[in-house]
Design a protein around this motif. Structure first.
Motif, PDB file in Angstrom:
ATOM      1  N   THR A  69      39.888  45.493  42.675  1.00  0.00           N
ATOM      2  CA  THR A  69      41.206  45.694  43.493  1.00  0.00           C
ATOM      3  C   THR A  69      41.239  45.514  44.943  1.00  0.00           C
ATOM      4  O   THR A  69      40.192  46.628  45.317  1.00  0.00           O
ATOM      5  N   VAL A  70      41.446  44.990  46.013  1.00  0.00           N
ATOM      6  CA  VAL A  70      41.491  44.561  47.027  1.00  0.00           C
ATOM      7  C   VAL A  70      42.747  44.598  48.038  1.00  0.00           C
ATOM      8  O   VAL A  70      43.929  44.924  48.032  1.00  0.00           O
ATOM      9  N   THR A  71      42.453  45.774  48.895  1.00  0.00           N
ATOM     10  CA  THR A  71      43.580  45.759  49.774  1.00  0.00           C
ATOM     11  C   THR A  71      43.924  44.304  51.135  1.00  0.00           C
ATOM     12  O   THR A  71      42.707  45.125  51.900  1.00  0.00           O
ATOM     13  N   VAL A  72      44.568  43.843  50.997  1.00  0.00           N
ATOM     14  CA  VAL A  72      44.271  42.435  52.756  1.00  0.00           C
ATOM     15  C   VAL A  72      45.581  43.084  53.174  1.00  0.00           C
ATOM     16  O   VAL A  72      46.870  43.393  53.366  1.00  0.00           O
ATOM     17  N   PRO A  73      45.349  43.008  54.892  1.00  0.00           N
ATOM     18  CA  PRO A  73      45.675  43.534  55.568  1.00  0.00           C
ATOM     19  C   PRO A  73      46.789  42.905  55.901  1.00  0.00           C
ATOM     20  O   PRO A  73      46.642  41.990  55.611  1.00  0.00           O
TER      21      PRO A  73
END
Length: 88
Positions: A69-73
């Motif tokens: 899981t990654v955070t897309v700014p």
């Protein structure tokens, strides 16, 4: 597929100007659209198309290949959509 040189020739023939002048017209158009898009604004040319900057909120996304899981700014996405009556 036409390239910039081909488009310059078409505009020069249609407008009765030199290829150099037609090149300046194309360059002015593209730099104008780029400037507006860089300022995160939109350009709507009725009968031609719409160049749009859309703000996207921060979100999380799962990478399909790893499951991570990654955070897309938050960011602006740029879109271009042709008018539906352009081919008529």
């Amino acid at each position: 597929m036409l390239n910039k040189k081909d488009l310059i020739e078409i505009i020069a023939d249609q407008q009765g100007v030199t290829k150099k002048e037609a090149g300046h017209i194309i360059d002015a158009f593209t730099s104008g659209v780029k400037k507006v898009m860089k300022d995160n604004q939109s350009v709507n040319l009725v009968g031609f198309g719409k160049f749009e900057s859309v703000y996207k909120e921060e979100r999380t996304q799962v990478l399909g290949f790893s499951g991570e899981t990654v955070t897309v700014p938050a960011h602006y996405a740029h879109k271009a959509k042709l008018s539906t009556n352009i081919a008529k």
